[in-house]
Design a protein around this motif. Structure first.
Motif, PDB file in Angstrom:
ATOM      1  N   PRO A  18       0.420 -12.658  -6.243  1.00  0.00           N
ATOM      2  CA  PRO A  18       1.741 -12.741  -5.608  1.00  0.00           C
ATOM      3  C   PRO A  18       1.958 -11.725  -4.497  1.00  0.00           C
ATOM      4  N   GLN A  19       1.499 -10.477  -4.711  1.00  0.00           N
ATOM      5  CA  GLN A  19       1.710  -9.460  -3.689  1.00  0.00           C
ATOM      6  C   GLN A  19       0.920  -9.776  -2.415  1.00  0.00           C
ATOM      7  N   THR A  20      -0.263 -10.348  -2.591  1.00  0.00           N
ATOM      8  CA  THR A  20      -1.060 -10.743  -1.432  1.00  0.00           C
ATOM      9  C   THR A  20      -0.373 -11.874  -0.676  1.00  0.00           C
ATOM     10  N   THR A  21       0.055 -12.893  -1.422  1.00  0.00           N
ATOM     11  CA  THR A  21       0.722 -14.039  -0.808  1.00  0.00           C
ATOM     12  C   THR A  21       1.952 -13.609  -0.017  1.00  0.00           C
ATOM     13  N   ALA A  22       2.687 -12.657  -0.573  1.00  0.00           N
ATOM     14  CA  ALA A  22       3.896 -12.191   0.091  1.00  0.00           C
ATOM     15  C   ALA A  22       3.592 -11.277   1.276  1.00  0.00           C
ATOM     16  N   ALA A  23       2.472 -10.552   1.216  1.00  0.00           N
ATOM     17  CA  ALA A  23       2.144  -9.580   2.264  1.00  0.00           C
ATOM     18  C   ALA A  23       1.536 -10.216   3.504  1.00  0.00           C
ATOM     19  N   VAL A  24       0.825 -11.324   3.334  1.00  0.00           N
ATOM     20  CA  VAL A  24       0.098 -11.936   4.450  1.00  0.00           C
ATOM     21  C   VAL A  24       0.987 -12.220   5.674  1.00  0.00           C
ATOM     22  N   PRO A  25       2.169 -12.842   5.508  1.00  0.00           N
ATOM     23  CA  PRO A  25       3.002 -13.106   6.694  1.00  0.00           C
ATOM     24  C   PRO A  25       3.340 -11.844   7.483  1.00  0.00           C
ATOM     25  N   LYS A  26       3.586 -10.747   6.780  1.00  0.00           N
ATOM     26  CA  LYS A  26       3.932  -9.503   7.471  1.00  0.00           C
ATOM     27  C   LYS A  26       2.721  -8.940   8.200  1.00  0.00           C
ATOM     28  N   LEU A  27       1.551  -9.010   7.581  1.00  0.00           N
ATOM     29  CA  LEU A  27       0.331  -8.532   8.227  1.00  0.00           C
ATOM     30  C   LEU A  27       0.062  -9.314   9.512  1.00  0.00           C
ATOM     31  N   ILE A  28       0.228 -10.631   9.440  1.00  0.00           N
ATOM     32  CA  ILE A  28      -0.007 -11.473  10.617  1.00  0.00           C
ATOM     33  C   ILE A  28       1.028 -11.184  11.707  1.00  0.00           C
ATOM     34  N   ALA A  29       2.270 -11.043  11.309  1.00  0.00           N
ATOM     35  CA  ALA A  29       3.332 -10.761  12.278  1.00  0.00           C
ATOM     36  C   ALA A  29       3.069  -9.436  12.993  1.00  0.00           C
ATOM     37  N   GLU A  30       2.656  -8.421  12.250  1.00  0.00           N
ATOM     38  CA  GLU A  30       2.376  -7.115  12.853  1.00  0.00           C
ATOM     39  C   GLU A  30       1.168  -7.196  13.779  1.00  0.00           C
ATOM     40  N   THR A  31       0.188  -8.030  13.410  1.00  0.00           N
ATOM     41  CA  THR A  31      -0.993  -8.204  14.254  1.00  0.00           C
ATOM     42  C   THR A  31      -0.613  -8.804  15.601  1.00  0.00           C
ATOM     43  N   LEU A  32       0.221  -9.843  15.567  1.00  0.00           N
ATOM     44  CA  LEU A  32       0.636 -10.502  16.801  1.00  0.00           C
ATOM     45  C   LEU A  32       1.457  -9.566  17.684  1.00  0.00           C
ATOM     46  N   GLU A  33       2.180  -8.660  17.066  1.00  0.00           N
ATOM     47  CA  GLU A  33       2.977  -7.709  17.839  1.00  0.00           C
ATOM     48  C   GLU A  33       2.114  -6.579  18.391  1.00  0.00           C
ATOM     49  N   ALA A  34       1.219  -6.033  17.540  1.00  0.00           N
ATOM     50  CA  ALA A  34       0.388  -4.904  17.953  1.00  0.00           C
ATOM     51  C   ALA A  34      -0.788  -5.323  18.822  1.00  0.00           C
ATOM     52  N   GLN A  35      -1.225  -6.593  18.658  1.00  0.00           N
ATOM     53  CA  GLN A  35      -2.396  -7.088  19.385  1.00  0.00           C
ATOM     54  C   GLN A  35      -3.640  -6.257  19.083  1.00  0.00           C
ATOM     55  N   SER A  36      -3.724  -5.803  17.839  1.00  0.00           N
ATOM     56  CA  SER A  36      -4.874  -5.016  17.405  1.00  0.00           C
ATOM     57  C   SER A  36      -4.849  -4.931  15.881  1.00  0.00           C
ATOM     58  N   ALA A  37      -5.862  -4.260  15.322  1.00  0.00           N
ATOM     59  CA  ALA A  37      -5.920  -4.056  13.875  1.00  0.00           C
ATOM     60  C   ALA A  37      -5.245  -2.754  13.469  1.00  0.00           C
ATOM     61  N   ASP A  38      -4.629  -2.093  14.420  1.00  0.00           N
ATOM     62  CA  ASP A  38      -3.930  -0.831  14.142  1.00  0.00           C
ATOM     63  C   ASP A  38      -2.521  -1.145  13.669  1.00  0.00           C
ATOM     64  N   ILE A  39      -2.421  -1.617  12.421  1.00  0.00           N
ATOM     65  CA  ILE A  39      -1.139  -2.018  11.854  1.00  0.00           C
ATOM     66  C   ILE A  39      -0.917  -1.300  10.528  1.00  0.00           C
ATOM     67  N   ASP A  40       0.316  -1.327  10.052  1.00  0.00           N
ATOM     68  CA  ASP A  40       0.662  -0.636   8.808  1.00  0.00           C
ATOM     69  C   ASP A  40       0.159  -1.393   7.580  1.00  0.00           C
ATOM     70  N   THR A  41      -0.107  -0.631   6.524  1.00  0.00           N
ATOM     71  CA  THR A  41      -0.431  -1.211   5.224  1.00  0.00           C
ATOM     72  C   THR A  41       0.854  -1.702   4.574  1.00  0.00           C
ATOM     73  N   VAL A  42       0.821  -2.881   3.963  1.00  0.00           N
ATOM     74  CA  VAL A  42       2.007  -3.418   3.297  1.00  0.00           C
ATOM     75  C   VAL A  42       2.115  -2.796   1.904  1.00  0.00           C
ATOM     76  N   SER A  43       3.268  -2.226   1.599  1.00  0.00           N
ATOM     77  CA  SER A  43       3.487  -1.599   0.300  1.00  0.00           C
ATOM     78  C   SER A  43       3.300  -2.607  -0.825  1.00  0.00           C
ATOM     79  N   GLY A  44       2.533  -2.233  -1.832  1.00  0.00           N
ATOM     80  CA  GLY A  44       2.279  -3.117  -2.956  1.00  0.00           C
ATOM     81  C   GLY A  44       1.076  -4.007  -2.763  1.00  0.00           C
ATOM     82  N   ALA A  45       0.481  -3.969  -1.567  1.00  0.00           N
ATOM     83  CA  ALA A  45      -0.698  -4.801  -1.275  1.00  0.00           C
ATOM     84  C   ALA A  45      -1.693  -3.996  -0.437  1.00  0.00           C
ATOM     85  N   THR A  46      -1.938  -2.761  -0.871  1.00  0.00           N
ATOM     86  CA  THR A  46      -2.803  -1.846  -0.115  1.00  0.00           C
ATOM     87  C   THR A  46      -4.224  -2.369   0.010  1.00  0.00           C
TER      88      THR A  46
END
Length: 240
Positions: A194-222
């Motif tokens: 569940p934590q992975t499923t919930a974290a994926v959208p935020k990881l993708i959104a941050e990627t599209l904004e940052a345009q790199s892999a330099d993004i934050d770790t999602v709490s609960g899905a380190t």
């Protein structure tokens, strides 16, 4: 209807803390009652970008549970990302949004299924989404056709990142580039958690904004976050 994992952008998923809720709530409960309001919609708006993508805001749909509004990123007529600008503050809505976005990216239209337990939000989402699609179509028809050189420069390239084996399971991303710009991220493998499923959208959104892999770790899905960033960086490096 089978739906693929690609929640990119799902992206975008409104960046809401969906990992706080169990997705199982979607099928076990329905949206609770809330003060009713008169359904209405405001005019949609759009803005272009120098990279060839078009970001369009759908109509604001006022439902019984609250306002619903999406923002859609297009590459030509292709939907590459969806972000929630407004949504009801309710667990069922929060859990339903990633599914709605994932189905949108797969269907490439507003012809998607209603999420069980979040019917009102689903209806509002589709209405706002369709308005954005219609607005993008009007903009595209009014724009001059790109030259052959412009079309070649904006051609997309899809690259699979490395498969990263974590304690929770394998993580692998697939990245779509338009030139040097990351336009979409699709999960090829991810832990069934569940934590992975919930974290994926935020990881993708941050990627599209940052345009790199330099993004934050999602709490609960380190663990998943670390695997995601490693696979993403491998795709970026492979693209060159």
């Amino acid at each position: 209807m089978k739906r693929a994992i690609p929640v990119v952008v799902l992206s975008i998923a409104g960046l809401v803390p969906v990992w706080m809720y169990e997705p199982s709530a979607l099928t076990s409960t329905t949206e609770s009652a809330a003060p009713a309001s008169t359904p209405s919609a405001s005019a949609s708006s759009s803005s272009g970008s120098s990279s060839g993508s078009n970001v369009v805001k759908g109509t604001t749909v006022n439902t019984e549970k609250g306002a619903v509004q999406v923002q859609v990123t297009f590459s030509g007529e292709q939907i590459t990302a969806v972000k929630m600008l407004q949504q009801p503050n309710h667990p069922q809505t929060t859990a339903a949004v990633p599914k709605l976005i994932a189905e949108t990216l797969e269907a490439q239209s507003a012809d998607i299924d209603t999420v069980s337990g979040a019917t009102i939000t689903s209806d509002g989402y589709r209405e706002s989404l369709q308005a954005a699609i219609d607005d993008n179509a009007k903009t595209a028809s009014a724009s001059p056709s790109p030259s052959a050189s412009e079309s070649s420069a904006s051609a997309s390239q899809t690259v699979d990142g490395s498969t990263v084996n974590t304690e929770k399971g394998a993580v692998q991303v697939q990245v779509t580039f338009a030139g040097d710009k990351i336009t979409a991220v699709n999960m090829l493998q991810q832990p069934n958690h569940p934590q992975t499923t919930a974290a994926v959208p935020k990881l993708i959104a941050e990627t599209l904004e940052a345009q790199s892999a330099d993004i934050d770790t999602v709490s609960g899905a380190t663990i998943t976050s670390d695997g995601y960033k490693e696979s993403l960086q491998a795709a970026i490096d492979a693209k060159g």
